[in-house]
Design an enzyme around this catalytic site. Structure first.
Site, PDB file in Angstrom:
ATOM      1  N   SER A  45       0.809  -1.218   0.000  1.00 21.14           N
ATOM      2  CA  SER A  45       0.000   0.000   0.000  1.00 21.14           C
ATOM      3  C   SER A  45       0.845   1.273   0.000  1.00 21.14           C
ATOM      4  CB  SER A  45      -0.955  -0.002   1.188  1.00 21.14           C
ATOM      5  OG  SER A  45      -0.224  -0.199   2.372  1.00 21.14           O
ATOM      6  N   ASP A 101      -3.450   5.386  11.922  1.00 18.60           N
ATOM      7  CA  ASP A 101      -2.534   5.090  10.818  1.00 18.60           C
ATOM      8  C   ASP A 101      -1.343   6.046  10.828  1.00 18.60           C
ATOM      9  OD1 ASP A 101      -1.223   4.556   8.478  1.00 18.60           O
ATOM     10  OD2 ASP A 101      -3.000   4.650   7.187  1.00 18.60           O
ATOM     11  N   HIS A 144       0.916   5.024   6.556  1.00 17.57           N
ATOM     12  CA  HIS A 144       0.677   5.661   5.259  1.00 17.57           C
ATOM     13  C   HIS A 144       0.834   7.178   5.378  1.00 17.57           C
ATOM     14  CE1 HIS A 144      -1.591   1.796   5.005  1.00 17.57           C
ATOM     15  NE2 HIS A 144      -0.893   1.755   3.884  1.00 17.57           N
TER      16      HIS A 144
END
Ligand SMILES: *[C@@H]1O[C@H](CO)[C@@H](O)[C@H](O)[C@H]1NC(C)=O
Ligand SMILES: *[C@@H]1O[C@H](CO)[C@@H](O)[C@H](O)[C@H]1NC(C)=O
Ligand SMILES: *[C@@H]1O[C@H](CO)[C@@H](O)[C@H](O)[C@H]1NC(C)=O
Length: 347
Positions: free
Chosen positions: A102, A325, A328
């Protein structure tokens, strides 16, 4: 003849002194410092209609926007500002592919946003074939693709279960005849329990329940390196490896021992050395790359991204109870800089 040599020598010396006086330091795109710059970000997040929710921090309610207004200032030289129209012209009729997890998706989306907002009237189309997402700029015949392959090597369903095969890279079929490839793998190597998408790991003829993950990572990277050495024609394809994209889950590593994650971080570290040091996985990548026969450039994003504890979605990504998160990156944001450096490397 003598005076000709002297002339050349003279020019050479002048150029050397000029460089030394002009910059003082050797140009290194990957070492430097973040500086505040009101002309950033390169695009407004709301101008890019296809940012996935996961990365769309402003839309998800992030109120502070200072993190958008930083430019990476490399040591000893300046980055040329990203010019999306020029990029599209250079790649007319060509294809680009990001391959990895990702974090590759994060960089792929960043690049498509940077290109779309530079040429907002150019028609585009997003399709998906198997694990490959294809973003086409029709007016330029440019394809920017993403192949989701979290380990680069294969995970195969067999009778005993799912086997992660460190020596097998059938997935490489999809990577041939692409003009620019940007590979990445690291974040999945330490997964365990329900998040681990394999039951056994195979190295040579041995099938194991588990093994040292760093050694497994190095074996897989070596398999990938051999694939590149065997299959890539450097006159046709440029190959990059996205280094380790760092996470920020422990404030001790950036000098704030109280911080359990990145949630309240609103500013980068405005220094050039990260207190917590470099992740060991980067050393493994550098060592594998150094043994390769074909030219592969390390897009060494680790240093500059380490300083951006403020750049993650934190609770403004997918959200929810497991949604903190700090791995990311928000878009617009840090991956735009990775792509701006990528652009400077191909100029
Ligand atoms: C989108 O691109 C694919 C090929 O990448 C093509 O098959 C499809 O027809 C395109 N769709 C449109 C609406 O242009
Ligand atoms: C953060 O790192 C420090 C130093 O490595 C360690 O002592 C501490 O337990 C870590 N904190 C958490 C919450 O993992
Ligand atoms: C970046 O890496 C170099 C070594 O390659 C190191 O000396 C420097 O301190 C690092 N910078 C950061 C921000 O960690």
């Amino acid at each position: 003849m003598g005076s000709w040599v002297q002339g050349v020598l003279f020019i050479f010396v002048v150029v050397c002194i000029g460089n030394a006086v002009g910059s003082g330091e050797k140009c290194d795109f990957f070492q430097g410092i973040w500086v505040r710059d009101e002309t950033y970000p390169l695009y407004k997040p709301e101008e890019c209609p296809f940012i996935e929710r996961e990365f769309n921090c402003q839309k998800n309610g992030r109120m502070d926007d200072s993190y958008l207004k930083f430019r990476w200032q490399p040591q000893g030289c300046a980055l040329q500002r990203f010019d999306g129209q020029d990029f599209l012209e250079r790649f007319r009729g060509k294809s680009i592919m990001f391959i990895g997890d990702s974090l590759s998706r994060n960089q792929w989306q960043s690049l498509t946003c940077m290109l779309h907002t530079s040429a907002p009237r150019a028609q585009y189309n997003i399709t998906r074939v198997g694990d490959v997402s294809i973003f086409t700029f029709m007016d330029y015949d440019v394809k920017v693709m993403l192949d989701r392959s979290v380990y680069l090597v294969d995970v195969v369903d067999e009778k005993i279960g799912r086997v992660l095969k460190l020596d097998s890279i059938q997935g490489g079929k999809l990577w041939k005849n692409i003009d620019m490839l940007i590979f990445n793998t690291w974040h999945w190597w330490n997964r365990r329990g329900p998040l681990q998408p394999w039951d056994y790991i195979q190295t040579g003829k041995k099938i194991l329940k588990d093994m040292d993950r760093m050694i497994a990572f190095e074996e897989a990277l070596t398999t990938w390196a051999n694939w590149v050495d065997l299959n890539i024609d450097p006159t046709k394809s440029k190959v990059f490896f996205q280094g380790v994209s760092p996470s920020h889950y422990n404030g001790t590593s950036w000098g704030e021992p109280g911080a359990k994650n990145c949630v309240h971080e609103k500013e980068p570290l405005l220094v050039s050395t990260y207190p917590g040091g470099l992740p060991p996985a980067l050393g493994v990548q550098k060592s594998v790359l150094s043994k390769m026969k074909k030219p592969v450039l390390l897009l060494d994003v680790t240093n500059l991204s380490l300083l951006r504890k403020d750049g993650h979605p934190s609770m403004y990504g997918l959200g929810g109870p497991t949604g903190m998160d700090c791995s990311h990156w928000c878009l617009a944001g840090v991956p735009d800089t990775w792509n701006e450096i990528l652009y400077n490397l191909i100029l």
